[in-house]
Motif scaffolding. Structure first.
Motif, mmCIF file in Angstrom:
data_model
loop_
_atom_site.group_PDB
_atom_site.id
_atom_site.type_symbol
_atom_site.label_atom_id
_atom_site.label_comp_id
_atom_site.label_asym_id
_atom_site.label_seq_id
_atom_site.Cartn_x
_atom_site.Cartn_y
_atom_site.Cartn_z
ATOM 1 N N PRO A 328 0.831 -1.214 0.000
ATOM 2 C CA PRO A 328 0.000 0.000 0.000
ATOM 3 C C PRO A 328 0.861 1.257 0.000
ATOM 4 O O PRO A 328 1.896 1.313 0.672
ATOM 5 C CB PRO A 328 -0.809 -0.127 1.294
ATOM 6 C CG PRO A 328 -0.771 -1.572 1.637
ATOM 7 C CD PRO A 328 0.560 -2.073 1.158
ATOM 8 N N ARG A 329 0.443 2.247 -0.771
ATOM 9 C CA ARG A 329 1.126 3.532 -0.764
ATOM 10 C C ARG A 329 0.088 4.648 -0.718
ATOM 11 O O ARG A 329 -1.014 4.504 -1.253
ATOM 12 C CB ARG A 329 2.060 3.680 -1.957
ATOM 13 C CG ARG A 329 1.420 3.630 -3.313
ATOM 14 C CD ARG A 329 2.461 3.866 -4.397
ATOM 15 N NE ARG A 329 3.379 2.740 -4.553
ATOM 16 C CZ ARG A 329 4.551 2.827 -5.190
ATOM 17 N NH1 ARG A 329 4.939 3.982 -5.718
ATOM 18 N NH2 ARG A 329 5.328 1.762 -5.313
ATOM 19 N N PRO A 330 0.418 5.789 -0.079
ATOM 20 C CA PRO A 330 -0.572 6.839 0.141
ATOM 21 C C PRO A 330 -1.052 7.508 -1.143
ATOM 22 O O PRO A 330 -0.306 7.661 -2.113
ATOM 23 C CB PRO A 330 0.183 7.848 1.016
ATOM 24 C CG PRO A 330 1.295 7.082 1.631
ATOM 25 C CD PRO A 330 1.693 6.062 0.602
ATOM 26 N N GLN A 338 -3.253 13.261 2.867
ATOM 27 C CA GLN A 338 -3.544 11.897 2.449
ATOM 28 C C GLN A 338 -5.030 11.606 2.631
ATOM 29 O O GLN A 338 -5.631 11.936 3.649
ATOM 30 C CB GLN A 338 -2.728 10.889 3.253
ATOM 31 C CG GLN A 338 -3.002 9.433 2.838
ATOM 32 C CD GLN A 338 -2.191 8.428 3.630
ATOM 33 O OE1 GLN A 338 -1.270 8.800 4.356
ATOM 34 N NE2 GLN A 338 -2.528 7.152 3.496
ATOM 35 N N ARG A 341 -5.403 5.139 -0.266
ATOM 36 C CA ARG A 341 -4.201 4.358 -0.543
ATOM 37 C C ARG A 341 -4.351 3.583 -1.849
ATOM 38 O O ARG A 341 -5.465 3.237 -2.253
ATOM 39 C CB ARG A 341 -3.917 3.380 0.591
ATOM 40 C CG ARG A 341 -5.003 2.332 0.792
ATOM 41 C CD ARG A 341 -4.820 1.567 2.086
ATOM 42 N NE ARG A 341 -5.886 0.569 2.276
ATOM 43 C CZ ARG A 341 -5.783 -0.706 1.955
ATOM 44 N NH1 ARG A 341 -4.655 -1.161 1.433
ATOM 45 N NH2 ARG A 341 -6.777 -1.544 2.138
#
Length: 401
Positions: A328-330, A338, A341
């Motif tokens: 997972p990445r923002p 943010q 994800r």
């Protein structure tokens, strides 16, 4: 202990680099070739064989088989005819998805149910008071996905019969000649690639003979085995979700944030409120009465020039992993905080674009769909513009034709 699938005697010698991964207690090949893009090309340009035997498989049969299926899944099982296949999900009492898979109607009182995670206990719990039997046939039934634009030609050469009239999400029993023996198979026009394709269901004891027969029939059509790395790329292009990657089973969720309703993972279109009662119905009706699910699964297309600039700032050529990144990445608002994800991110060879699936609150998606995704180069975090796009990323007409 991890064991080989019924096709392992044939797949093991082909896996020259011994690239294996564990899938539900079975060895699954990550890649057979030196690079998985060769196998990707086979799926998109010719035909490929994918061993999907590790899927959990159940036989639901008896006078109340239909009632059990209808009690569990979000779709209307009474409308599933013999010879048809449903893709569906099923929920817990809170309306949160436990798993997704397929239900094949084999007869009036018999179904084949497939799932990514074990479901035997759940099905038997919901069978209370019904005259129905649920058998786990995972070990005794092998499954082989034959996928790609030439898959129909391979299948017809294999069986000696026409499959041009087998429609999308339909199934049909057939036979395959293997030496002096006739092997019974069940063919469903299903798959996990977003391409023309079929899945062949066979008794485990006949799996090696079926593999040999398919490879022989497919030789003129350049058929080749494909592993999980290539499958991951094509399923992302098709916008298909993966359990424990794009969503968490409610059975394994550690908190409410990790549990998803069908409407939060792109499966809301499957939910039928005009059918008999099913597990999770009241919770899903309440969710809709509140205005719907808070999160949405969206497609994201990342700007390549911006990725290039991040690498250029470090004096490096641009690079992107050829395999799907499941970390997972923002996701951020445009120059903001943010908001979600990315769950799956990769490079599409056919679209020539970096694409990803993202989970985002629907009210935070701006007009024009411009967001940002975190991208790290040499340990330094940056942001890359990403636009929200309709799913699937790749919609091939031949998969339905």
């Amino acid at each position: 202990m991890t064991v080989g699938t019924p096709f392992h005697p044939r797949t093991a010698p082909l896996n020259r680099k011994m690239q294996w991964r564990e899938w539900s207690g079975y060895f699954a090949s990550s890649a057979y070739a030196d690079a998985h893009d060769i196998e990707y090309a086979a799926i998109r340009e010719a035909a490929a064989l994918i061993d999907v035997s590790p899927l959990y498989k159940y036989r639901v049969h008896g006078p109340d088989a239909e009632r059990l299926v209808d009690r569990v899944i979000v779709r209307d099982a009474t409308k599933l005819r013999v010879g048809q296949v449903y893709y569906t999900c099923w929920c817990d009492e809170r309306g949160k998805v436990i798993d997704d898979g397929t239900v094949h109607r084999l007869a009036d009182d018999e179904f084949r149910w497939t799932a990514a995670d074990a479901q035997l206990r759940w099905l038997r719990l919901n069978a209370a008071g019904l005259d129905v039997t649920v058998d786990d046939v995972t070990d005794t039934t092998a499954a082989l996905a034959l996928q790609g634009p030439l898959s129909r030609a391979v299948l017809e050469a294999l069986t000696g019969e026409s499959f041009g009239d087998l429609r999308y999400f339909r199934r049909h029993a057939s036979t395959v000649k293997a030496g002096r023996k006739q092997i019974a198979i069940d063919v469903s026009r299903t798959g996990y690639t977003g391409d023309l394709g079929y899945e062949l269901w066979v008794e485990a004891a006949d799996a090696p003979a079926l593999w040999d027969a398919v490879m022989a029939a497919g030789e003129p059509f350049r058929v080749r085995p494909a592993g999980m790395l290539a499958l991951d790329v094509v399923r992302l292009e098709a916008g298909l979700i993966l359990l424990e990657v794009d969503y968490t089973s409610s059975r394994h969720a550690l908190n409410d944030e990790q549990a998803y309703s069908p409407f939060e993972i792109g499966l809301g279109r499957l939910v039928r409120f005009d059918k008999a009662d099913f597990v999770g119905r009241r919770a899903l009706e309440a969710e809709q009465a509140r205005g719907g699910a808070e999160r949405r699964l969206v497609g994201l297309a990342l700007d390549w020039d911006s990725i290039d600039r991040l690498f250029h700032d470090h004096g490096l050529p641009p690079a992107i992993s050829p395999v799907v990144d499941r970390t997972p990445r923002p996701v951020f608002e445009w120059h903001g905080e943010q908001i979600g994800r990315v769950t799956s991110l990769g490079w599409s060879p056919i679209l020539k674009e970096a694409i990803g699936l993202g989970s985002i609150p629907y009210w935070r998606i701006p007009n024009g769909g411009q967001l940002e995704v975190e991208w790290t180069v040499e340990g330094q975090r940056g942001r890359v513009p990403a636009r929200v796009v309709e799913l699937p990323f790749l919609d091939l007409e031949r998969k339905r034709a």
